[in-house]
Design a protein around this motif. Structure first.
Motif, mmCIF file in Angstrom:
data_model
loop_
_atom_site.group_PDB
_atom_site.id
_atom_site.type_symbol
_atom_site.label_atom_id
_atom_site.label_comp_id
_atom_site.label_asym_id
_atom_site.label_seq_id
_atom_site.Cartn_x
_atom_site.Cartn_y
_atom_site.Cartn_z
ATOM 1 N N UNK A 197 -22.234 8.065 -32.936
ATOM 2 C CA UNK A 197 -23.207 7.690 -31.902
ATOM 3 C C UNK A 197 -22.503 7.419 -30.575
ATOM 4 N N UNK A 198 -21.342 6.800 -30.637
ATOM 5 C CA UNK A 198 -20.582 6.519 -29.410
ATOM 6 C C UNK A 198 -19.981 7.798 -28.823
ATOM 7 N N UNK A 202 -29.816 6.384 -29.243
ATOM 8 C CA UNK A 202 -29.223 7.302 -30.212
ATOM 9 C C UNK A 202 -28.630 6.496 -31.363
ATOM 10 N N UNK A 203 -28.740 7.061 -32.564
ATOM 11 C CA UNK A 203 -28.125 6.448 -33.747
ATOM 12 C C UNK A 203 -28.011 7.500 -34.838
ATOM 13 N N UNK A 204 -27.149 7.237 -35.815
ATOM 14 C CA UNK A 204 -26.955 8.139 -36.945
ATOM 15 C C UNK A 204 -27.395 7.415 -38.202
ATOM 16 N N UNK A 205 -28.219 8.097 -39.013
ATOM 17 C CA UNK A 205 -28.693 7.532 -40.268
ATOM 18 C C UNK A 205 -28.634 8.604 -41.349
ATOM 19 N N UNK A 229 -30.227 10.803 -34.531
ATOM 20 C CA UNK A 229 -31.505 10.741 -33.823
ATOM 21 C C UNK A 229 -31.205 10.434 -32.364
ATOM 22 N N UNK A 230 -31.665 11.311 -31.480
ATOM 23 C CA UNK A 230 -31.420 11.145 -30.053
ATOM 24 C C UNK A 230 -32.771 11.125 -29.341
ATOM 25 N N UNK A 231 -33.031 10.049 -28.627
ATOM 26 C CA UNK A 231 -34.279 9.903 -27.877
ATOM 27 C C UNK A 231 -34.003 10.264 -26.424
ATOM 28 N N UNK A 232 -34.717 11.296 -25.947
ATOM 29 C CA UNK A 232 -34.519 11.817 -24.598
ATOM 30 C C UNK A 232 -35.726 11.486 -23.727
ATOM 31 N N UNK A 290 -29.115 17.100 -36.046
ATOM 32 C CA UNK A 290 -29.526 16.300 -34.885
ATOM 33 C C UNK A 290 -31.027 16.492 -34.700
ATOM 34 N N UNK A 291 -31.726 15.391 -34.569
ATOM 35 C CA UNK A 291 -33.161 15.427 -34.266
ATOM 36 C C UNK A 291 -33.369 14.817 -32.886
#
Length: 96
Positions: free
Chosen positions: A32-33, A50-53, A58-61, A93-94
């Motif tokens: 994420x970083x 953004x975060x990884x699960x 998941x990336x919010x644009x 990646x979503x």
């Protein structure tokens, strides 16, 4: 008491993280970083979260056209992020 060879602090921390089961969590945080370094500050400006699960980043644009453009380069982004982390953390990646 048996004397052991000296170890580097990084290897001691890595061993402790592995014993605690936190290696995957740490790698997800690193991925994420790494987003900022991979896409650069101009694109990161339009990233709100953004975060990884479980292997999915998941990336919010905030920009729909940029989100569409990045979705075409999804495989390149995944490879670059995994290279930056040093292991295969991100499988998909979503964009939201």
């Amino acid at each position: 008491m048996k004397r052991t060879d000296p170890k580097q602090i990084a290897s001691i921390i890595d061993e402790a993280m592995a014993r605690a089961g936190l290696t995957d969590t740490l790698n997800e945080q690193r991925a994420a970083a790494a987003w900022i370094d991979v896409v650069g500050p101009a694109i990161n400006r339009y990233t709100s979260r953004r975060y990884v699960d479980k292997g999915v980043m998941h990336v919010y644009m905030t920009s729909a056209p940029l989100k569409n453009e990045l979705s075409f380069n999804r495989d390149k982004l995944i490879n670059a992020i995994n290279r930056a982390v040093g292991t295969d953390v991100v499988k998909e990646i979503q964009f939201h």
